[in-house]
Design a protein around this motif. Sequence first.
Motif, PDB file in Angstrom:
ATOM      1  N   GLU A 108      96.215   9.869  22.695  1.00 23.58           N
ATOM      2  CA  GLU A 108      95.958  11.295  22.478  1.00 23.58           C
ATOM      3  C   GLU A 108      95.806  11.957  23.849  1.00 23.58           C
ATOM      4  O   GLU A 108      95.355  11.314  24.806  1.00 23.58           O
ATOM      5  CB  GLU A 108      94.665  11.425  21.651  1.00 23.58           C
ATOM      6  N   THR A 109      96.168  13.229  23.941  1.00 23.72           N
ATOM      7  CA  THR A 109      96.165  13.882  25.249  1.00 23.72           C
ATOM      8  C   THR A 109      95.332  15.161  25.266  1.00 23.72           C
ATOM      9  O   THR A 109      95.416  15.979  24.348  1.00 23.72           O
ATOM     10  CB  THR A 109      97.609  14.248  25.665  1.00 23.72           C
ATOM     11  N   VAL A 110      94.559  15.316  26.333  1.00 20.90           N
ATOM     12  CA  VAL A 110      93.886  16.591  26.637  1.00 20.90           C
ATOM     13  C   VAL A 110      94.303  16.982  28.052  1.00 20.90           C
ATOM     14  O   VAL A 110      93.993  16.261  29.012  1.00 20.90           O
ATOM     15  CB  VAL A 110      92.351  16.470  26.578  1.00 20.90           C
ATOM     16  N   VAL A 111      95.026  18.078  28.177  1.00 23.66           N
ATOM     17  CA  VAL A 111      95.432  18.563  29.493  1.00 23.66           C
ATOM     18  C   VAL A 111      94.438  19.638  29.944  1.00 23.66           C
ATOM     19  O   VAL A 111      94.187  20.605  29.226  1.00 23.66           O
ATOM     20  CB  VAL A 111      96.864  19.139  29.471  1.00 23.66           C
ATOM     21  N   CYS A 112      93.886  19.433  31.122  1.00 23.29           N
ATOM     22  CA  CYS A 112      92.882  20.369  31.651  1.00 23.29           C
ATOM     23  C   CYS A 112      93.557  21.474  32.465  1.00 23.29           C
ATOM     24  O   CYS A 112      94.635  21.268  33.041  1.00 23.29           O
ATOM     25  CB  CYS A 112      91.894  19.635  32.550  1.00 23.29           C
ATOM     26  N   VAL A 132      89.823  24.085  29.004  1.00 25.09           N
ATOM     27  CA  VAL A 132      89.664  25.064  30.070  1.00 25.09           C
ATOM     28  C   VAL A 132      88.340  24.831  30.790  1.00 25.09           C
ATOM     29  O   VAL A 132      87.292  24.700  30.151  1.00 25.09           O
ATOM     30  CB  VAL A 132      89.767  26.517  29.528  1.00 25.09           C
ATOM     31  N   GLU A 133      88.438  24.732  32.116  1.00 22.78           N
ATOM     32  CA  GLU A 133      87.249  24.477  32.937  1.00 22.78           C
ATOM     33  C   GLU A 133      87.329  25.301  34.215  1.00 22.78           C
ATOM     34  O   GLU A 133      88.145  24.983  35.090  1.00 22.78           O
ATOM     35  CB  GLU A 133      87.198  23.002  33.365  1.00 22.78           C
ATOM     36  N   PRO A 134      86.524  26.332  34.373  1.00 21.17           N
ATOM     37  CA  PRO A 134      86.477  27.033  35.662  1.00 21.17           C
ATOM     38  C   PRO A 134      85.874  26.095  36.710  1.00 21.17           C
ATOM     39  O   PRO A 134      84.711  25.663  36.562  1.00 21.17           O
ATOM     40  CB  PRO A 134      85.550  28.218  35.397  1.00 21.17           C
ATOM     41  N   GLY A 171      84.919  23.268  29.066  1.00 21.59           N
ATOM     42  CA  GLY A 171      84.014  22.426  29.831  1.00 21.59           C
ATOM     43  C   GLY A 171      83.518  23.139  31.065  1.00 21.59           C
ATOM     44  O   GLY A 171      84.027  24.194  31.439  1.00 21.59           O
ATOM     45  N   ALA A 172      82.521  22.548  31.671  1.00 22.57           N
ATOM     46  CA  ALA A 172      81.837  22.994  32.884  1.00 22.57           C
ATOM     47  C   ALA A 172      80.434  23.465  32.506  1.00 22.57           C
ATOM     48  O   ALA A 172      80.273  24.481  31.822  1.00 22.57           O
ATOM     49  CB  ALA A 172      82.578  24.076  33.649  1.00 22.57           C
ATOM     50  N   GLY A 173      79.465  22.695  32.945  1.00 23.94           N
ATOM     51  CA  GLY A 173      78.069  23.087  32.769  1.00 23.94           C
ATOM     52  C   GLY A 173      77.503  22.907  31.375  1.00 23.94           C
ATOM     53  O   GLY A 173      76.369  23.327  31.104  1.00 23.94           O
ATOM     54  N   GLU A 189      87.279  23.944  19.882  1.00 23.54           N
ATOM     55  CA  GLU A 189      87.114  22.869  18.899  1.00 23.54           C
ATOM     56  C   GLU A 189      86.432  21.649  19.505  1.00 23.54           C
ATOM     57  O   GLU A 189      86.259  20.629  18.838  1.00 23.54           O
ATOM     58  CB  GLU A 189      88.480  22.469  18.326  1.00 23.54           C
ATOM     59  N   GLY A 190      86.067  21.767  20.775  1.00 24.80           N
ATOM     60  CA  GLY A 190      85.381  20.655  21.414  1.00 24.80           C
ATOM     61  C   GLY A 190      84.882  21.041  22.783  1.00 24.80           C
ATOM     62  O   GLY A 190      85.153  22.150  23.272  1.00 24.80           O
ATOM     63  N   VAL A 191      84.124  20.129  23.376  1.00 25.06           N
ATOM     64  CA  VAL A 191      83.618  20.342  24.734  1.00 25.06           C
ATOM     65  C   VAL A 191      83.919  19.112  25.578  1.00 25.06           C
ATOM     66  O   VAL A 191      83.928  17.985  25.082  1.00 25.06           O
ATOM     67  CB  VAL A 191      82.096  20.631  24.750  1.00 25.06           C
ATOM     68  N   LEU A 192      84.163  19.367  26.848  1.00 22.86           N
ATOM     69  CA  LEU A 192      84.367  18.305  27.833  1.00 22.86           C
ATOM     70  C   LEU A 192      83.205  18.413  28.811  1.00 22.86           C
ATOM     71  O   LEU A 192      83.002  19.468  29.415  1.00 22.86           O
ATOM     72  CB  LEU A 192      85.706  18.525  28.543  1.00 22.86           C
TER      73      LEU A 192
END
Length: 214
Positions: A108-112, A132-134, A171-173, A189-192
Amino acid sequence: MFVLVNLKTYPCDAVAVAEAARDVDASTDARVAVAPQAAQLERVAETGVETWAQHVDPIEHGSNTGHTLAEAVADAGAVGTLINHSERRLKLADVDGAVEAAQRTGLETVVCANNPAQIGAAAALGPDAVAVEPPELIGTGTPVSQADPDIVEGAVDAAANVDSDVSVLCGAGISTGEDVVAASDLGAEGVLLASGVAKADDPKAALEDLVEPL
Ligand SMILES: O=C[C@H](O)COP(=O)(O)O
């Protein structure tokens, strides 16, 4: 919600975090997975937790010294992989090749990506999900869902405009259940996340807190 815990190269006990994540996953409707360093994939997978790689390279078997082969991480027990994390950036052609390599092996893939425009480009490559991660908020403890909610909503719209089958993580913080709920309310739909668990004095308690409101 999908809670994907990236252990980066933090000096935590990866197996202990994995066991905690496995137990927390079993106690909640949330889906909890752990992404350790490549060298720890097998030991982490043996705990039974859903195991992800932090990176794969756009390569096949052959003369690629020092690279990470998708087949190798799958053999070690990974079921998915991050690609193009902010701390492991790739050229666009290599993101495409890494997605292809992962899909070749059933990962499975998650592209940041940094922002909604990049999320649109990432979604066009056909991954399962984008995140998405600033970069400026990574590791700060200031959650993206509070500090920059527009970027999360913008990423959700950008991905949906390209391919509505691609889900969006942010994600981030992120470090509390409240942050996870805020991310969900913005359409993610999720958090990194990483430091909120990997650097916690009690990673299991941190994980329990993350999923408590779900
Ligand atoms: O992969 C995880 C992200 O870079 C977020 O890291 P963080 O939770 O330490 O801010």
